[in-house]
Design a protein around this motif. Structure first.
Motif, PDB file in Angstrom:
ATOM      1  N   LEU A   1      11.048  -3.906 -11.474  1.00 40.64           N
ATOM      2  CA  LEU A   1      10.934  -2.512 -11.046  1.00 40.64           C
ATOM      3  C   LEU A   1      11.445  -2.323  -9.622  1.00 40.64           C
ATOM      4  CD1 LEU A   1       7.461  -1.474 -12.500  1.00 40.64           C
ATOM      5  CD2 LEU A   1       9.714  -0.709 -13.256  1.00 40.64           C
ATOM      6  N   THR A   2      11.209  -3.300  -8.762  1.00 36.82           N
ATOM      7  CA  THR A   2      11.703  -3.212  -7.395  1.00 36.82           C
ATOM      8  C   THR A   2      13.225  -3.228  -7.380  1.00 36.82           C
ATOM      9  OG1 THR A   2       9.727  -4.284  -6.506  1.00 36.82           O
ATOM     10  CG2 THR A   2      11.699  -4.346  -5.144  1.00 36.82           C
ATOM     11  N   LEU A   3      13.825  -4.145  -8.137  1.00 42.16           N
ATOM     12  CA  LEU A   3      15.286  -4.204  -8.207  1.00 42.16           C
ATOM     13  C   LEU A   3      15.850  -2.909  -8.792  1.00 42.16           C
ATOM     14  CD1 LEU A   3      15.709  -7.881  -9.469  1.00 42.16           C
ATOM     15  CD2 LEU A   3      16.086  -7.010  -7.160  1.00 42.16           C
ATOM     16  N   PHE A   4      15.200  -2.380  -9.815  1.00 40.32           N
ATOM     17  CA  PHE A   4      15.651  -1.131 -10.431  1.00 40.32           C
ATOM     18  C   PHE A   4      15.566   0.018  -9.429  1.00 40.32           C
ATOM     19  CE2 PHE A   4      16.574   1.349 -14.183  1.00 40.32           C
ATOM     20  CZ  PHE A   4      16.080   2.603 -13.876  1.00 40.32           C
ATOM     21  N   GLY A   5      14.468   0.081  -8.685  1.00 41.55           N
ATOM     22  CA  GLY A   5      14.292   1.175  -7.732  1.00 41.55           C
ATOM     23  C   GLY A   5      15.252   1.114  -6.563  1.00 41.55           C
ATOM     24  N   LEU A   6      15.633  -0.100  -6.149  1.00 45.46           N
ATOM     25  CA  LEU A   6      16.531  -0.248  -5.009  1.00 45.46           C
ATOM     26  C   LEU A   6      18.001  -0.145  -5.388  1.00 45.46           C
ATOM     27  CD1 LEU A   6      14.799  -3.172  -3.084  1.00 45.46           C
ATOM     28  CD2 LEU A   6      14.911  -0.769  -2.391  1.00 45.46           C
TER      29      LEU A   6
ATOM     30  N   GLY B   1      -3.593   6.012  -0.012  1.00 50.64           N
ATOM     31  CA  GLY B   1      -4.874   5.824  -0.651  1.00 50.64           C
ATOM     32  C   GLY B   1      -5.897   5.327   0.351  1.00 50.64           C
ATOM     33  N   ALA B   2      -7.151   5.311  -0.080  1.00 52.63           N
ATOM     34  CA  ALA B   2      -8.215   4.899   0.821  1.00 52.63           C
ATOM     35  C   ALA B   2      -8.057   3.443   1.249  1.00 52.63           C
ATOM     36  CB  ALA B   2      -9.571   5.101   0.138  1.00 52.63           C
ATOM     37  N   ASP B   3      -7.402   2.639   0.397  1.00 55.70           N
ATOM     38  CA  ASP B   3      -7.239   1.227   0.735  1.00 55.70           C
ATOM     39  C   ASP B   3      -6.013   0.983   1.615  1.00 55.70           C
ATOM     40  OD1 ASP B   3      -5.674   0.101  -2.396  1.00 55.70           O
ATOM     41  OD2 ASP B   3      -5.285   1.817  -1.092  1.00 55.70           O
ATOM     42  N   GLY B   4      -5.253   2.028   1.952  1.00 55.45           N
ATOM     43  CA  GLY B   4      -4.118   1.879   2.838  1.00 55.45           C
ATOM     44  C   GLY B   4      -2.883   1.298   2.194  1.00 55.45           C
ATOM     45  N   THR B   5      -2.849   1.215   0.868  1.00 59.91           N
ATOM     46  CA  THR B   5      -1.676   0.658   0.203  1.00 59.91           C
ATOM     47  C   THR B   5      -0.514   1.635   0.262  1.00 59.91           C
ATOM     48  OG1 THR B   5      -2.414   1.508  -1.931  1.00 59.91           O
ATOM     49  CG2 THR B   5      -3.052  -0.729  -1.377  1.00 59.91           C
ATOM     50  N   SER B   6       0.689   1.105   0.115  1.00 62.43           N
ATOM     51  CA  SER B   6       1.897   1.923   0.191  1.00 62.43           C
ATOM     52  C   SER B   6       2.612   1.923  -1.139  1.00 62.43           C
ATOM     53  CB  SER B   6       2.841   1.380   1.269  1.00 62.43           C
ATOM     54  OG  SER B   6       2.235   1.396   2.527  1.00 62.43           O
ATOM     55  N   ARG B   7       3.038   3.069  -1.592  1.00 65.24           N
ATOM     56  CA  ARG B   7       3.797   3.185  -2.824  1.00 65.24           C
ATOM     57  C   ARG B   7       5.275   3.162  -2.464  1.00 65.24           C
ATOM     58  NH1 ARG B   7      -0.674   2.204  -3.547  1.00 65.24           N
ATOM     59  NH2 ARG B   7      -2.204   3.318  -4.793  1.00 65.24           N
ATOM     60  N   THR B   8       5.804   1.994  -2.181  1.00 65.61           N
ATOM     61  CA  THR B   8       7.107   1.917  -1.544  1.00 65.61           C
ATOM     62  C   THR B   8       8.240   2.359  -2.450  1.00 65.61           C
ATOM     63  OG1 THR B   8       7.026  -0.434  -2.086  1.00 65.61           O
ATOM     64  CG2 THR B   8       6.513   0.185   0.165  1.00 65.61           C
ATOM     65  N   ILE B   9       8.244   1.978  -3.728  1.00 67.37           N
ATOM     66  CA  ILE B   9       9.318   2.409  -4.621  1.00 67.37           C
ATOM     67  C   ILE B   9       9.268   3.919  -4.795  1.00 67.37           C
ATOM     68  CG2 ILE B   9      10.063   2.393  -7.031  1.00 67.37           C
ATOM     69  CD1 ILE B   9      11.139   0.121  -5.406  1.00 67.37           C
ATOM     70  N   GLU B  10       8.058   4.474  -4.961  1.00 69.25           N
ATOM     71  CA  GLU B  10       7.934   5.919  -5.069  1.00 69.25           C
ATOM     72  C   GLU B  10       8.404   6.609  -3.786  1.00 69.25           C
ATOM     73  OE1 GLU B  10       5.791   3.713  -6.055  1.00 69.25           O
ATOM     74  OE2 GLU B  10       4.730   4.323  -7.873  1.00 69.25           O
ATOM     75  N   THR B  11       8.142   5.996  -2.640  1.00 71.60           N
ATOM     76  CA  THR B  11       8.592   6.542  -1.363  1.00 71.60           C
ATOM     77  C   THR B  11      10.106   6.579  -1.288  1.00 71.60           C
ATOM     78  OG1 THR B  11       6.605   5.721  -0.270  1.00 71.60           O
ATOM     79  CG2 THR B  11       8.464   6.276   1.130  1.00 71.60           C
ATOM     80  N   ILE B  12      10.752   5.511  -1.722  1.00 66.25           N
ATOM     81  CA  ILE B  12      12.211   5.457  -1.712  1.00 66.25           C
ATOM     82  C   ILE B  12      12.783   6.477  -2.684  1.00 66.25           C
ATOM     83  CG2 ILE B  12      14.189   4.008  -2.341  1.00 66.25           C
ATOM     84  CD1 ILE B  12      12.561   1.650  -1.148  1.00 66.25           C
ATOM     85  N   GLN B  13      12.178   6.624  -3.850  1.00 63.63           N
ATOM     86  CA  GLN B  13      12.659   7.622  -4.815  1.00 63.63           C
ATOM     87  C   GLN B  13      12.514   9.031  -4.254  1.00 63.63           C
ATOM     88  OE1 GLN B  13      10.311   6.482  -8.234  1.00 63.63           O
ATOM     89  NE2 GLN B  13      11.901   5.121  -9.014  1.00 63.63           N
ATOM     90  N   ALA B  14      11.429   9.287  -3.534  1.00 63.40           N
ATOM     91  CA  ALA B  14      11.265  10.601  -2.905  1.00 63.40           C
ATOM     92  C   ALA B  14      12.344  10.827  -1.851  1.00 63.40           C
ATOM     93  CB  ALA B  14       9.874  10.707  -2.277  1.00 63.40           C
ATOM     94  N   ALA B  15      12.684   9.766  -1.115  1.00 65.96           N
ATOM     95  CA  ALA B  15      13.743   9.892  -0.108  1.00 65.96           C
ATOM     96  C   ALA B  15      15.088  10.168  -0.763  1.00 65.96           C
ATOM     97  CB  ALA B  15      13.814   8.619   0.726  1.00 65.96           C
TER      98      ALA B  15
END
Length: 215
Positions: free
Chosen positions: A152-157, A76-90
């Motif tokens: 959500l973080t625990l669920f995603g990991l 995004g323009a603010d440089g934030t990271s969608r880390t859980i979504e990134t891990i799910q994509a991986a």
């Protein structure tokens, strides 16, 4: 999420680092020897020492590289990271990201500052997503956004850290995209429709906790 370059394009230092990520993710830090890592990388043990100093230096380089793969990708323009979504994509592309995910699981299990920093980065990325989705009306307002982000973080990991048990329960020999796909609809049903038919248990729990806290 960063895409791993072709091995032919890697420097010797990067080949050694990637070999270490693969072997540490598979065997653990203690069992992945410098000699094993050098052999997989097509380098000599002396060259490993030349680039990284010692095994702890090599692990620090691996930690930094894997952390960057899952936390440094701005979307995004603010440089934030969608880390859980990134891990799910991986998780959906295990052929490419399997070694990094296995290393991530080892890293998160460590009692180290690097593991804490990585988890905190994922947690904060999830919290930003919750706040943005609340503001846009995608999700209901949360009474405790920080607590919701932690859940959500625990669920995603969980599929990463508990990958062996996750695969076994899904009837797979190892973690696979098919195993991940099996929980996709149940997960969305749970998040979309909820679990309990009414809020009686929620309200009684709030009441009980309020009495415990003297409210």
């Amino acid at each position: 999420m960063r895409t791993a370059p072709n091995d032919d394009d890697l420097t010797t230092r990067a080949r050694i680092r990637n070999a270490a990520i693969e072997l540490i993710g598979t065997h653990g830090f203690a069992r992945a020897s410098m000699r094993m890592i050098a052999q997989v990388a097509g380098a000599s043990p002396a060259l490993v020492v030349h680039h990284f100093g010692d095994k702890d230096g090599l692990r620090a380089a691996c930690n930094a590289h894997v952390a960057a793969m899952f936390t440094d990708e701005p979307d995004g323009a603010d440089g934030t990271s969608r880390t859980i979504e990134t891990i799910q994509a991986a998780l959906a592309d295990l052929d490419q990201y399997g070694p990094a995910l296995a290393y991530l699981a080892q890293m998160l299990s460590d009692d180290s500052g690097a593991a804490d920093e990585l988890f905190d980065g994922i947690l904060q990325g999830t919290l930003r997503t919750i706040r943005e989705q609340e503001a846009s009306g995608v999700i209901h307002p949360q009474s405790d956004p920080e607590g919701a982000a932690l859940l959500l973080t625990l669920f995603g990991l969980a599929p990463v850290v508990l990958r062996r048990q996750f695969a076994r329960a899904a009837g797979e020999d190892e973690l696979t995209p098919a195993g991940i796909a099996r929980i996709t609809i149940p997960m969305l049903e749970l998040f979309t429709h909820g679990f309990y038919r009414d809020d009686a248990i929620l309200q009684s729990t709030k009441s009980a906790m309020g009495r415990q806290n003297g409210k």
